[in-house]
Scaffold this motif. Sequence first.
Motif, PDB file in Angstrom:
ATOM      1  N   ALA A  14       0.836   4.738   8.532  1.00  0.00           N
ATOM      2  CA  ALA A  14       0.975   3.829   7.383  1.00  0.00           C
ATOM      3  C   ALA A  14       0.250   4.393   6.164  1.00  0.00           C
ATOM      4  N   ASP A  15      -0.914   4.991   6.382  1.00  0.00           N
ATOM      5  CA  ASP A  15      -1.648   5.613   5.273  1.00  0.00           C
ATOM      6  C   ASP A  15      -0.872   6.793   4.692  1.00  0.00           C
ATOM      7  N   LEU A  16      -0.283   7.607   5.573  1.00  0.00           N
ATOM      8  CA  LEU A  16       0.500   8.758   5.111  1.00  0.00           C
ATOM      9  C   LEU A  16       1.704   8.300   4.300  1.00  0.00           C
ATOM     10  N   ALA A  17       2.372   7.249   4.773  1.00  0.00           N
ATOM     11  CA  ALA A  17       3.532   6.723   4.057  1.00  0.00           C
ATOM     12  C   ALA A  17       3.122   6.215   2.676  1.00  0.00           C
ATOM     13  N   ALA A  18       2.031   5.462   2.623  1.00  0.00           N
ATOM     14  CA  ALA A  18       1.558   4.921   1.346  1.00  0.00           C
ATOM     15  C   ALA A  18       1.165   6.044   0.392  1.00  0.00           C
ATOM     16  N   GLN A  19       0.525   7.067   0.906  1.00  0.00           N
ATOM     17  CA  GLN A  19       0.111   8.201   0.076  1.00  0.00           C
ATOM     18  C   GLN A  19       1.313   8.883  -0.568  1.00  0.00           C
ATOM     19  N   GLN A  20       2.430   8.906   0.152  1.00  0.00           N
ATOM     20  CA  GLN A  20       3.624   9.578  -0.351  1.00  0.00           C
ATOM     21  C   GLN A  20       4.598   8.611  -1.020  1.00  0.00           C
ATOM     22  N   GLY A  21       4.227   7.337  -1.121  1.00  0.00           N
ATOM     23  CA  GLY A  21       5.056   6.355  -1.802  1.00  0.00           C
ATOM     24  C   GLY A  21       6.322   6.001  -1.059  1.00  0.00           C
ATOM     25  N   ILE A  22       6.247   5.996   0.261  1.00  0.00           N
ATOM     26  CA  ILE A  22       7.404   5.717   1.110  1.00  0.00           C
ATOM     27  C   ILE A  22       7.098   4.498   1.973  1.00  0.00           C
ATOM     28  N   GLN A  23       8.100   3.683   2.221  1.00  0.00           N
ATOM     29  CA  GLN A  23       7.932   2.568   3.153  1.00  0.00           C
ATOM     30  C   GLN A  23       7.666   3.121   4.548  1.00  0.00           C
ATOM     31  N   VAL A  24       6.879   2.393   5.335  1.00  0.00           N
ATOM     32  CA  VAL A  24       6.509   2.868   6.672  1.00  0.00           C
ATOM     33  C   VAL A  24       7.743   3.130   7.528  1.00  0.00           C
ATOM     34  N   GLN A  25       8.705   2.226   7.512  1.00  0.00           N
ATOM     35  CA  GLN A  25       9.903   2.420   8.346  1.00  0.00           C
ATOM     36  C   GLN A  25      10.693   3.651   7.900  1.00  0.00           C
ATOM     37  N   SER A  26      10.784   3.881   6.612  1.00  0.00           N
ATOM     38  CA  SER A  26      11.463   5.079   6.116  1.00  0.00           C
ATOM     39  C   SER A  26      10.720   6.333   6.540  1.00  0.00           C
ATOM     40  N   TYR A  27       9.392   6.259   6.542  1.00  0.00           N
ATOM     41  CA  TYR A  27       8.574   7.394   6.976  1.00  0.00           C
ATOM     42  C   TYR A  27       8.829   7.683   8.453  1.00  0.00           C
ATOM     43  N   HIS A  28       8.882   6.625   9.257  1.00  0.00           N
ATOM     44  CA  HIS A  28       9.175   6.798  10.684  1.00  0.00           C
ATOM     45  C   HIS A  28      10.565   7.410  10.887  1.00  0.00           C
TER      46      HIS A  28
END
Length: 71
Positions: A14-28
Amino acid sequence: MIRAGRQHLVRTIADLAAQQGIQVQSYHNAKPHLVPGFPAPVSSPGSRTRLYDGEQVDAYLTGKPVPPLPT
Protein backbone atom coordinates in the motif's frame (compact mmCIF):
# COMPACT_ATOMS: atom_id res chain seq x y z
CA MET A 1 13.98 -9.53 8.16
CA ILE A 2 13.75 -5.93 9.27
CA ARG A 3 17.14 -4.74 10.41
CA ALA A 4 17.49 -2.97 13.75
CA GLY A 5 17.15 0.78 13.42
CA ARG A 6 15.49 0.55 10.00
CA GLN A 7 11.85 0.04 10.97
CA HIS A 8 11.04 3.60 9.93
CA LEU A 9 12.07 2.64 6.37
CA VAL A 10 9.72 -0.34 6.03
CA ARG A 11 7.09 -0.06 3.30
CA THR A 12 4.10 -2.22 2.48
CA ILE A 13 2.51 -2.73 -0.92
CA ALA A 14 0.00 0.00 0.00
CA ASP A 15 2.89 2.37 0.76
CA LEU A 16 4.54 1.55 -2.58
CA ALA A 17 1.28 2.17 -4.43
CA ALA A 18 0.75 5.50 -2.67
CA GLN A 19 4.33 6.56 -3.38
CA GLN A 20 3.78 5.95 -7.08
CA GLY A 21 0.29 7.50 -7.14
CA ILE A 22 -1.48 4.26 -8.00
CA GLN A 23 -4.50 2.65 -6.37
CA VAL A 24 -3.59 -0.45 -4.36
CA GLN A 25 -5.70 -2.78 -6.52
CA SER A 26 -4.14 -1.40 -9.70
CA TYR A 27 -0.70 -1.90 -8.15
CA HIS A 28 -1.58 -5.52 -7.35
CA ASN A 29 -2.83 -6.05 -10.91
CA ALA A 30 0.21 -4.45 -12.59
CA LYS A 31 2.72 -6.12 -10.22
CA PRO A 32 5.52 -3.57 -10.67
CA HIS A 33 7.16 -4.96 -7.53
CA LEU A 34 7.77 -8.27 -9.32
CA VAL A 35 9.80 -6.93 -12.26
CA PRO A 36 13.47 -7.90 -12.49
CA GLY A 37 15.67 -5.46 -10.62
CA PHE A 38 13.05 -4.37 -8.11
CA PRO A 39 14.41 -4.76 -4.56
CA ALA A 40 13.53 -8.03 -2.87
CA PRO A 41 11.16 -7.99 0.09
CA VAL A 42 12.75 -7.82 3.53
CA SER A 43 9.91 -9.85 5.04
CA SER A 44 10.28 -13.55 5.66
CA PRO A 45 9.71 -15.82 2.65
CA GLY A 46 6.09 -16.91 2.57
CA SER A 47 4.95 -14.17 4.94
CA ARG A 48 1.46 -12.85 4.43
CA THR A 49 2.54 -9.21 4.16
CA ARG A 50 5.42 -8.24 1.91
CA LEU A 51 7.64 -5.58 3.38
CA TYR A 52 10.23 -3.60 1.45
CA ASP A 53 13.15 -1.42 2.49
CA GLY A 54 12.28 2.19 1.69
CA GLU A 55 15.87 3.21 0.97
CA GLN A 56 16.21 0.46 -1.64
CA VAL A 57 12.82 1.23 -3.20
CA ASP A 58 13.57 4.97 -3.39
CA ALA A 59 16.89 4.28 -5.12
CA TYR A 60 15.25 1.90 -7.61
CA LEU A 61 12.43 4.31 -8.46
CA THR A 62 14.85 7.19 -9.06
CA GLY A 63 17.11 5.06 -11.27
CA LYS A 64 20.00 4.99 -8.81
CA PRO A 65 21.89 1.83 -7.83
CA VAL A 66 20.03 -0.14 -5.18
CA PRO A 67 22.12 -0.12 -2.00
CA PRO A 68 22.68 -3.39 -0.16
CA LEU A 69 20.97 -3.95 3.15
CA PRO A 70 23.22 -3.48 6.17
CA THR A 71 24.24 -6.66 7.94
